[in-house]
Design a protein around this motif. Structure first.
Motif, PDB file in Angstrom:
ATOM      1  N   UNK A 145       0.874  -1.167   0.000  1.00 31.30           N
ATOM      2  CA  UNK A 145       0.000   0.000   0.000  1.00 31.30           C
ATOM      3  C   UNK A 145       0.919   1.228   0.000  1.00 31.30           C
ATOM      4  N   UNK A 146       0.830   2.018  -1.066  1.00 33.54           N
ATOM      5  CA  UNK A 146       1.742   3.148  -1.244  1.00 33.54           C
ATOM      6  C   UNK A 146       1.083   4.470  -0.866  1.00 33.54           C
ATOM      7  N   UNK A 147       1.911   5.523  -0.784  1.00 36.55           N
ATOM      8  CA  UNK A 147       1.420   6.862  -0.454  1.00 36.55           C
ATOM      9  C   UNK A 147       0.257   7.225  -1.369  1.00 36.55           C
ATOM     10  N   UNK A 148      -0.798   7.742  -0.770  1.00 31.65           N
ATOM     11  CA  UNK A 148      -1.975   8.127  -1.532  1.00 31.65           C
ATOM     12  C   UNK A 148      -2.998   7.006  -1.661  1.00 31.65           C
ATOM     13  N   UNK A 149      -2.645   5.797  -1.249  1.00 26.91           N
ATOM     14  CA  UNK A 149      -3.573   4.668  -1.295  1.00 26.91           C
ATOM     15  C   UNK A 149      -4.083   4.373   0.117  1.00 26.91           C
ATOM     16  N   UNK A 150      -5.184   3.649   0.172  1.00 25.49           N
ATOM     17  CA  UNK A 150      -5.777   3.286   1.461  1.00 25.49           C
ATOM     18  C   UNK A 150      -6.082   1.795   1.469  1.00 25.49           C
ATOM     19  N   UNK A 151      -6.248   1.249   2.659  1.00 18.27           N
ATOM     20  CA  UNK A 151      -6.610  -0.154   2.824  1.00 18.27           C
ATOM     21  C   UNK A 151      -7.694  -0.257   3.887  1.00 18.27           C
ATOM     22  N   UNK A 152      -8.608  -1.195   3.704  1.00 19.10           N
ATOM     23  CA  UNK A 152      -9.669  -1.470   4.664  1.00 19.10           C
ATOM     24  C   UNK A 152      -9.862  -2.974   4.662  1.00 19.10           C
ATOM     25  N   UNK A 153      -9.941  -3.577   5.851  1.00 17.44           N
ATOM     26  CA  UNK A 153      -9.966  -5.035   5.895  1.00 17.44           C
ATOM     27  C   UNK A 153     -10.612  -5.541   7.185  1.00 17.44           C
ATOM     28  N   UNK A 154     -11.061  -6.784   7.125  1.00 17.92           N
ATOM     29  CA  UNK A 154     -11.625  -7.447   8.296  1.00 17.92           C
ATOM     30  C   UNK A 154     -10.494  -7.850   9.223  1.00 17.92           C
ATOM     31  N   UNK A 155     -10.665  -7.548  10.475  1.00 16.43           N
ATOM     32  CA  UNK A 155      -9.633  -7.868  11.467  1.00 16.43           C
ATOM     33  C   UNK A 155      -9.736  -9.310  11.947  1.00 16.43           C
ATOM     34  N   UNK A 156     -10.722 -10.041  11.450  1.00 15.06           N
ATOM     35  CA  UNK A 156     -10.823 -11.465  11.789  1.00 15.06           C
ATOM     36  C   UNK A 156      -9.844 -12.278  10.949  1.00 15.06           C
ATOM     37  N   UNK A 163       6.434  -0.949   7.905  1.00  9.14           N
ATOM     38  CA  UNK A 163       7.055  -0.176   6.836  1.00  9.14           C
ATOM     39  C   UNK A 163       7.674  -1.101   5.799  1.00  9.14           C
ATOM     40  N   UNK A 164       7.782  -0.588   4.615  1.00 11.63           N
ATOM     41  CA  UNK A 164       8.348  -1.320   3.482  1.00 11.63           C
ATOM     42  C   UNK A 164       9.289  -0.353   2.774  1.00 11.63           C
ATOM     43  N   UNK A 165      10.520  -0.711   2.601  1.00 12.44           N
ATOM     44  CA  UNK A 165      11.499   0.147   1.904  1.00 12.44           C
ATOM     45  C   UNK A 165      11.746   1.471   2.639  1.00 12.44           C
ATOM     46  N   UNK A 166      11.779   1.460   3.956  1.00  8.41           N
ATOM     47  CA  UNK A 166      12.046   2.679   4.726  1.00  8.41           C
ATOM     48  C   UNK A 166      10.837   3.134   5.508  1.00  8.41           C
ATOM     49  N   UNK A 167      10.971   4.215   6.281  1.00  5.75           N
ATOM     50  CA  UNK A 167       9.868   4.692   7.122  1.00  5.75           C
ATOM     51  C   UNK A 167       8.614   5.028   6.315  1.00  5.75           C
ATOM     52  N   UNK A 168       7.479   4.871   6.967  1.00  2.00           N
ATOM     53  CA  UNK A 168       6.194   5.201   6.351  1.00  2.00           C
ATOM     54  C   UNK A 168       5.306   5.851   7.403  1.00  2.00           C
ATOM     55  N   UNK A 169       4.414   6.721   6.954  1.00  6.10           N
ATOM     56  CA  UNK A 169       3.446   7.330   7.856  1.00  6.10           C
ATOM     57  C   UNK A 169       2.049   7.023   7.359  1.00  6.10           C
ATOM     58  N   UNK A 170       1.177   6.674   8.318  1.00 12.12           N
ATOM     59  CA  UNK A 170      -0.202   6.348   7.975  1.00 12.12           C
ATOM     60  C   UNK A 170      -1.150   7.115   8.885  1.00 12.12           C
ATOM     61  N   UNK A 171      -2.353   7.280   8.401  1.00  9.89           N
ATOM     62  CA  UNK A 171      -3.458   7.797   9.187  1.00  9.89           C
ATOM     63  C   UNK A 171      -4.443   6.648   9.275  1.00  9.89           C
ATOM     64  N   UNK A 172      -4.800   6.248  10.504  1.00  7.75           N
ATOM     65  CA  UNK A 172      -5.662   5.071  10.621  1.00  7.75           C
ATOM     66  C   UNK A 172      -6.872   5.348  11.497  1.00  7.75           C
ATOM     67  N   UNK A 173      -7.926   4.599  11.211  1.00  8.70           N
ATOM     68  CA  UNK A 173      -9.142   4.607  12.006  1.00  8.70           C
ATOM     69  C   UNK A 173      -9.305   3.200  12.543  1.00  8.70           C
ATOM     70  N   UNK A 174      -9.365   3.101  13.865  1.00 13.02           N
ATOM     71  CA  UNK A 174      -9.417   1.794  14.517  1.00 13.02           C
ATOM     72  C   UNK A 174     -10.605   1.743  15.466  1.00 13.02           C
ATOM     73  N   UNK A 175     -11.252   0.573  15.538  1.00 16.28           N
ATOM     74  CA  UNK A 175     -12.291   0.412  16.547  1.00 16.28           C
ATOM     75  C   UNK A 175     -11.610   0.115  17.886  1.00 16.28           C
TER      76      UNK A 175
END
Length: 186
Positions: A145-156, A163-175
């Motif tokens: 998942x690269x910059x500008x892309x998003x992911x949504x998935x079942x936690x089950x 991180x992949x290929x160096x540091x990464x920053x994400x914004x996440x929404x978690x229950x």
């Protein structure tokens, strides 16, 4: 001025500010909270003490809570300080101080290590990559998942991200379960 006096002044400004933001006159707010316009005017200007039995109906009429009307005004309410977990390679900024609607937490995370141990918990997670690239492991799958892309998935599904290929920053929404799993040390 005392701290109580400071808070008293802040509450008065909040009452007036919320009233004006709604475009209401003193008469309109007074009618909604069953006070006289002159009493409400004296409360807003500081010529009358605010009684709890007046404050609760004012808060309700303004569409806020008593807690929000009297909450603290310290810098702690403004500044969000990072929490670092060097073992996991995660720095987290909690962007919601309390669980939001439906018990969700919004956080910014800086990831410096690859995905760790996969975990399973109820609910769904969502994140968008702000910078860098993230590896999302879903069972046997590995999703980039690269910059500008998003992911949504079942936690089950057993999952982990890092991180992949160096540091990464994400914004996440978690229950609530996602918050306990992803934001706290294991």
């Amino acid at each position: 001025m005392t701290q109580d006096g400071d808070l008293d002044g802040v509450v008065r400004k909040r009452i007036r500010g919320l009233r004006v933001a709604r475009g209401w006159s003193l008469d309109e707010l007074a009618a909604r909270c069953y006070l006289s316009p002159s009493t409400l005017s004296r409360i807003e200007t500081g010529h009358r003490r605010i009684a709890l039995d007046q404050l609760a109906p004012i808060a309700r009429a303004l569409g806020t809570t008593l807690d929000q009307l009297v909450e603290s005004v310290s810098d702690e309410d403004v500044v969000i300080r990072p929490e670092r977990d060097t073992v996991r390679g995660v720095t987290t900024w909690l962007l919601t101080r309390d669980s939001g609607p439906n018990g969700v937490t919004v956080a910014k995370m800086r990831l410096t290590k690859p995905a760790g141990e996969q975990r399973v918990h109820p609910g769904r997670d969502w994140f968008t990559v702000l910078s860098g690239a993230v590896e999302l492991r879903l069972g046997e799958r590995r999703v980039r998942v690269e910059a500008g892309q998003a992911a949504e998935f079942s936690c089950m599904v057993p999952h982990a991200f890092g991180s992949l290929d160096g540091p990464a920053e994400i914004l996440c929404i978690l229950d609530n379960e996602g918050q306990r799993t992803h934001l706290h040390s294991h």
